[in-house]
Write an enzyme that holds these catalytic residues in place. Structure first.
Site, mmCIF file in Angstrom:
data_model
loop_
_atom_site.group_PDB
_atom_site.id
_atom_site.type_symbol
_atom_site.label_atom_id
_atom_site.label_comp_id
_atom_site.label_asym_id
_atom_site.label_seq_id
_atom_site.Cartn_x
_atom_site.Cartn_y
_atom_site.Cartn_z
ATOM 1 N N CYS A 8 0.073 3.700 2.799
ATOM 2 C CA CYS A 8 0.587 3.192 4.077
ATOM 3 C C CYS A 8 2.091 3.444 4.177
ATOM 4 C CB CYS A 8 0.300 1.704 4.224
ATOM 5 S SG CYS A 8 -1.445 1.257 4.119
ATOM 6 N N CYS B 285 0.840 -1.205 0.000
ATOM 7 C CA CYS B 285 0.000 0.000 0.000
ATOM 8 C C CYS B 285 0.875 1.255 0.000
ATOM 9 C CB CYS B 285 -0.919 -0.025 1.217
ATOM 10 S SG CYS B 285 -1.796 1.509 1.531
#
Length: 169
Positions: A59, A56
Site C-alpha cells: 500500500c 502495508c
C-alpha cells in the site's frame, strides 16, 4: 560529554533518515481528503476505492501513484481510501469481502460496482484502470483484476466466514 554529543548526533541522524518533520504520508493525506464513500458513489463520477493499512508495504509503495492518479483525474474520478484498521469501515470490509490488501473496488459513474483489483498495482496499471473507469470502457486485462457480478441470494452458496484482512498476524 563526548558520549552525550555522539548520542545526540545519532538521534538527529536517525530522525532525519526516518523522514523528519515531513508532511503526512501520501496514504494518510489521501485518506484525509477522500470523500465519504456514499457521497463519492452518488456524485456522478466513477470511483476508485482502495482498502489499505498504514503498515502495508505494498500500500505504501502504491501511495505515490495513487496520489498522482487522484491529482491528474480530480473532477473526473473520485479516489477514496479506507483504512482496514479503522473499525468505522467494518461494514464496508464485510460488504466488499476484503480479505487482503491492497484491494481496489472500481465503480462506474452511476455508483455500480464494475470490478475489483487484488494486490499491488504499478502506476501504468492504475492509469489503465482509472482511464477505463473514466471512459466507461471495459477494464484492462490484468492479473488480479476482474469484473463483478451480482449472484443474488438464490445463487449464493453457504460458505464459511473468510479470514479478515488483519487475521494473518
Amino acid at each position: 560529554m563526548l558520549l552525550a554529543a555522539l548520542a545526540a548526533l545519532l538521534a538527529v541522524a536517525l530522525f532525519a533518515l526516518r523522514g523528519g518533520l515531513q508532511p503526512a504520508a501520501p496514504l494518510e493525506k489521501l485518506a484525509r481528503q477522500s470523500l465519504d464513500l456514499p457521497v463519492a458513489l452518488a456524485n456522478g463520477r466513477p470511483t476508485l476505492v482502495e482498502f489499505y493499512a498504514d503498515w502495508c508495504e505494498a500500500c505504501q509503495a502504491m501511495a505515490p501513484a495513487m496520489e498522482a492518479i487522484e491529482q491528474e483525474h480530480r473532477g473526473a474520478l473520485d479516489v477514496v481510501l479506507l483504512n482496514v484498521d479503522n473499525p468505522r469501515w467494518q461494514p464496508e470490509l464485510d460488504r466488499f469481502e476484503v480479505n487482503g490488501i491492497p484491494q481496489l473496488e472500481l465503480f462506474s459513474a452511476d455508483g455500480h460496482p464494475v470490478g475489483r483489483s487484488l494486490g499491488a498495482r504499478s502506476r501504468p496499471e492504475l492509469e489503465a484502470l482509472s482511464g477505463a473507469l473514466i471512459a466507461a470502457a471495459p477494464l484492462p486485462r490484468l492479473a488480479g483484476v476482474g469484473t463483478v457480478s451480482s449472484l443474488g441470494q438464490a445463487g449464493a452458496a453457504a460458505t464459511a466466514p473468510l479470514a479478515g484482512p488483519r487475521s494473518h498476524g
